[in-house]
Design a protein around this motif. Structure first.
Motif, PDB file in Angstrom:
ATOM      1  N   MET A 344     -47.841 -43.424 -12.053  1.00 49.23           N
ATOM      2  CA  MET A 344     -46.413 -43.977 -11.568  1.00 49.23           C
ATOM      3  C   MET A 344     -45.894 -42.421 -11.222  1.00 49.23           C
ATOM      4  SD  MET A 344     -42.975 -46.144 -12.756  1.00 49.23           S
ATOM      5  CE  MET A 344     -42.391 -44.809 -14.113  1.00 49.23           C
ATOM      6  N   SER A 345     -45.897 -42.245  -9.789  1.00 49.60           N
ATOM      7  CA  SER A 345     -45.605 -41.038  -9.373  1.00 49.60           C
ATOM      8  C   SER A 345     -44.195 -41.059  -8.612  1.00 49.60           C
ATOM      9  CB  SER A 345     -46.553 -40.492  -8.233  1.00 49.60           C
ATOM     10  OG  SER A 345     -48.044 -40.653  -8.725  1.00 49.60           O
ATOM     11  N   ILE A 346     -43.631 -39.909  -8.821  1.00 47.04           N
ATOM     12  CA  ILE A 346     -41.984 -39.882  -8.435  1.00 47.04           C
ATOM     13  C   ILE A 346     -41.824 -38.458  -7.786  1.00 47.04           C
ATOM     14  CG2 ILE A 346     -40.943 -39.145 -10.329  1.00 47.04           C
ATOM     15  CD1 ILE A 346     -38.495 -40.758  -9.631  1.00 47.04           C
ATOM     16  N   ARG A 347     -41.225 -38.334  -6.870  1.00 48.09           N
ATOM     17  CA  ARG A 347     -40.872 -36.932  -6.187  1.00 48.09           C
ATOM     18  C   ARG A 347     -39.428 -36.671  -6.080  1.00 48.09           C
ATOM     19  NH1 ARG A 347     -42.606 -38.859   0.083  1.00 48.09           N
ATOM     20  NH2 ARG A 347     -40.457 -39.820   0.521  1.00 48.09           N
ATOM     21  N   SER A 348     -39.199 -35.398  -5.939  1.00 49.15           N
ATOM     22  CA  SER A 348     -37.706 -34.980  -5.693  1.00 49.15           C
ATOM     23  C   SER A 348     -37.145 -35.671  -4.445  1.00 49.15           C
ATOM     24  CB  SER A 348     -37.478 -33.502  -5.674  1.00 49.15           C
ATOM     25  OG  SER A 348     -38.079 -32.906  -4.713  1.00 49.15           O
ATOM     26  N   GLN A 349     -35.685 -35.786  -4.396  1.00 51.90           N
ATOM     27  CA  GLN A 349     -34.923 -36.359  -3.460  1.00 51.90           C
ATOM     28  C   GLN A 349     -35.135 -35.384  -2.236  1.00 51.90           C
ATOM     29  OE1 GLN A 349     -33.217 -39.181  -3.439  1.00 51.90           O
ATOM     30  NE2 GLN A 349     -33.077 -39.637  -5.584  1.00 51.90           N
ATOM     31  N   LEU A 350     -34.889 -34.145  -2.136  1.00 49.14           N
ATOM     32  CA  LEU A 350     -35.196 -33.402  -1.092  1.00 49.14           C
ATOM     33  C   LEU A 350     -36.389 -32.367  -1.166  1.00 49.14           C
ATOM     34  CD1 LEU A 350     -31.484 -32.446  -1.015  1.00 49.14           C
ATOM     35  CD2 LEU A 350     -32.508 -34.033   0.403  1.00 49.14           C
ATOM     36  N   GLN A 351     -36.824 -32.113   0.226  1.00 50.03           N
ATOM     37  CA  GLN A 351     -38.196 -31.365   0.195  1.00 50.03           C
ATOM     38  C   GLN A 351     -38.250 -29.829  -0.250  1.00 50.03           C
ATOM     39  OE1 GLN A 351     -40.386 -31.610   3.806  1.00 50.03           O
ATOM     40  NE2 GLN A 351     -42.240 -30.875   2.991  1.00 50.03           N
ATOM     41  N   GLY A 352     -37.118 -29.123   0.388  1.00 52.55           N
ATOM     42  CA  GLY A 352     -36.632 -27.719  -0.045  1.00 52.55           C
ATOM     43  C   GLY A 352     -37.890 -26.973  -0.047  1.00 52.55           C
ATOM     44  N   GLY A 353     -38.925 -26.852   0.815  1.00 53.17           N
ATOM     45  CA  GLY A 353     -40.018 -25.798   0.730  1.00 53.17           C
ATOM     46  C   GLY A 353     -41.184 -26.665  -0.226  1.00 53.17           C
ATOM     47  N   GLY A 354     -40.917 -28.100  -0.209  1.00 55.22           N
ATOM     48  CA  GLY A 354     -41.966 -28.709  -1.206  1.00 55.22           C
ATOM     49  C   GLY A 354     -41.514 -29.674  -1.858  1.00 55.22           C
ATOM     50  N   TYR A 355     -42.023 -30.824  -1.996  1.00 54.50           N
ATOM     51  CA  TYR A 355     -41.350 -31.798  -3.152  1.00 54.50           C
ATOM     52  C   TYR A 355     -41.464 -31.410  -4.621  1.00 54.50           C
ATOM     53  CZ  TYR A 355     -40.383 -35.183   0.707  1.00 54.50           C
ATOM     54  OH  TYR A 355     -39.795 -35.581   1.686  1.00 54.50           O
ATOM     55  N   GLN A 356     -40.878 -31.499  -5.481  1.00 54.30           N
ATOM     56  CA  GLN A 356     -41.315 -31.738  -6.883  1.00 54.30           C
ATOM     57  C   GLN A 356     -41.769 -33.017  -7.326  1.00 54.30           C
ATOM     58  OE1 GLN A 356     -40.363 -28.633  -8.873  1.00 54.30           O
ATOM     59  NE2 GLN A 356     -39.957 -27.835  -6.595  1.00 54.30           N
ATOM     60  N   GLY A 357     -42.516 -33.007  -8.173  1.00 49.51           N
ATOM     61  CA  GLY A 357     -43.373 -34.349  -8.604  1.00 49.51           C
ATOM     62  C   GLY A 357     -43.524 -34.308 -10.025  1.00 49.51           C
TER      63      GLY A 357
END
Length: 382
Positions: A344-357
């Protein structure tokens, strides 16, 4: 006498250039440090928000899966554990997940119940391998999962049941509790079927014994007979979006229920919950983890959930087949003992140089189902 004059010379050009270079270097360093601090703060806030959403989604998902089959529902399936849905001549294939108006939530279409020998069945855990949307083409299709468990908060087992027709049932609360009446902890009186918050609503599923299921269309108060404190007429009209109510079909429907007052017929409200991914209609891009419960409209659990995959441990006659993405040949969902969240993968709301995950991998024991398989009660329908 001669007086000394004051030296009025200024900075030389070299001194000014050196000072300007040093000042620029210091200012640049300060700006860089400030920018790094701002970026670190932004990343930290993104991670914190992502972890909070992830934790809430995972907790809700794990809670529902662990409750599968609870409340005396057991694992529906074949033989003595069977709850058939409408089948046979003139029947329409029942589908899910459904609100009160539609079932078209999984890639814009409904999903058919699993079948055995052509007959659809309601199970406490229904796998949905590769039935979900594709968020990332390299990862492929996502999964869905559906769980069902009995909702004992309404205590339908405390009511006398009179089947008036294939579309109408009279529930009457006796003046004194039935021997089989089990009230929720802390409750001393039988809850009314139209009670705010916990009462029956259109779209609720009611399971009558192990014989048939019905989707509530309407509930009205009725005149109680002698010896009853309250009464309610519950209607199960045909035309529900999931095709559960098919009163003209003889097999796997409420038409099988015996007419009149029954001393043995029991009823329970079933919580049927499906988790799946869709794309937010707000921007047409953001993937979301969705949860739909019985006849209610689906609600988002968390945004930016990008991948959802499950596997299942299956007790096949004492042989445990582990990590089966799709169930092995010859097995059915009533053999599931454990659900594994592979990803179950989730990423950050905004990319900003790359998504947090983040990625969750865990296993959830279906306690009620495993217990019923390891320690079956002789003569029990569960």
């Amino acid at each position: 006498m001669r007086r000394k004059g004051h030296n009025t010379d200024g900075f030389t050009l070299v001194e000014l250039m050196v000072s300007l270079a040093i000042g620029t270097l210091l200012l640049g360093s300060a700006v860089m440090m400030y920018r790094q601090a701002v970026n670190a703060t932004w990343v930290t806030s993104q991670k914190a928000e992502m972890q909070q959403d992830f934790r809430a989604a995972a907790n809700l998902l794990q809670r529902d899966i662990s409750l599968a089959g609870s409340g005396g529902l057991g694992q529906q399936g074949l033989a003595a554990n069977s709850t058939g849905l409408p089948t046979g001549a003139g029947s329409i294939i029942p589908v899910y997940p459904c609100s009160a108006t539609t079932c078209n939530y999984i890639k814009g279409a409904p999903v058919a119940f699993p079948t055995v020998a052509g007959a659809p069945y309601l199970y406490s855990i229904i796998p949905g391998y590769n039935l979900g949307i594709t968020v990332n083409a390299t990862e492929g299709p996502t999964d869905i999962i559906t769980v069902a468990y009995a909702d004992t908060s309404l205590a339908l087992n405390c009511y006398n049941i009179t089947v008036q027709s294939a579309t109408q049932v009279l529930f009457q609360a006796p003046s004194s509790p039935l021997p089989t009446c089990v009230l929720p902890t802390g409750v001393s009186t039988i809850p009314l079927l139209n009670a705010a918050g916990i009462g029956l609503q259109a779209g609720d599923m009611i399971l009558f014994g192990q014989t048939a299921a019905g989707i509530v269309s309407n509930i009205t108060t009725a005149t109680p007979t002698t010896g009853n404190s309250s009464a309610f007429t519950v209607t199960f009209n045909s035309g529900d979006p999931g095709h559960i109510n098919q009163p003209t079909v003889a097999s796997g429907t409420m038409k099988q229920l015996p007419l009149g007052l029954s001393a043995t017929l029991s009823a329970v409200r079933v919580m049927m919950i499906t988790y799946y991914l869709d794309i937010s209609p707000v921007d047409g891009v953001t993937p979301r983890l969705m949860r739909i419960q019985s006849g209610k409209a689906p609600v988002p659990v968390a945004e930016n959930v990008t991948y959802l995959k499950f596997s299942y441990d299956v007790d096949n006659g004492g042989t445990i087949n582990t990590n089966q993405a799709s169930l092995p040949a010859g097995t059915t969902p009533n053999m599931i003992t454990k659900v594994n969240i592979l990803h179950m993968s989730i990423r950050s709301q905004l990319q900003g140089g790359g998504y947090q995950g983040l990625d969750l991998q865990t296993s959830i024991g279906a306690r009620n189902l495993t217990m019923g398989q390891e320690y079956p009660i002789s003569g029990s329908s569960y």
